[in-house]
Scaffold this active site. Sequence first.
Site, PDB file in Angstrom:
ATOM      1  N   LEU A   1       0.798  -1.228   0.000  1.00 43.47           N
ATOM      2  CA  LEU A   1       0.000   0.000   0.000  1.00 43.47           C
ATOM      3  C   LEU A   1       0.833   1.282   0.000  1.00 43.47           C
ATOM      4  CD1 LEU A   1      -2.829  -1.163   2.412  1.00 43.47           C
ATOM      5  CD2 LEU A   1      -2.784  -1.223  -0.088  1.00 43.47           C
TER       6      LEU A   1
ATOM      7  N   ASP B   1      23.961 -11.484   4.436  1.00 45.44           N
ATOM      8  CA  ASP B   1      24.301 -12.364   3.319  1.00 45.44           C
ATOM      9  C   ASP B   1      25.810 -12.414   3.080  1.00 45.44           C
ATOM     10  OD1 ASP B   1      23.761 -14.026   0.984  1.00 45.44           O
ATOM     11  OD2 ASP B   1      24.304 -12.256  -0.191  1.00 45.44           O
TER      12      ASP B   1
END
Length: 175
Positions: free
Chosen positions: A80, A131
């Site tokens: 949204l 990561d």
Amino acid sequence: MTSSEQPALTHLRQDGTAQMVDVSAKAVTTRQATATGTVTTTAEVMLLLGSGGLPKGDALAVARVAGIMGAKKTPELIPLCHPLPLSKVTVDFELSATAVTVLATVKTRGVTGVEMEALTAVSVAALSVYDMIKAVDKHAVISNIQVLAKSGGKSGDWVGETAQQISATEVEDNA
């Protein structure tokens, strides 16, 4: 605060279904938000990170670009959110003995704020740090992602308690 005093959730229609908020009547102003988050790891990993000795390379350079890209992709990730023309995105890092603190500041000239873009930049940058270090520390923890400050718009300027503790000077320097 009673339920009648609580502000209405603007992303919900009267029947409870989701909607994108109509911002067409809002004034165009310069809006800025700064967010932060932390990646906690080991002292050994921090030494590798600081010296560029990680197996995957320069984690902070990769995370900086990833954070900037994340801010730009926010409306694609958060259903949204309005697509906004971002004027500026900065992603910076503060290294301590066992943690990387990510600071992101996002700026636009528009009709709605950029808190979600700043939070997304921090989140994606922190995920990228994770990561890049997971080969040497699978137990690293991402935490404390939050908005530090925002400015512009009808509700005006706001500085959270964490930002007040960090100091207004550091938040402004990141802008």
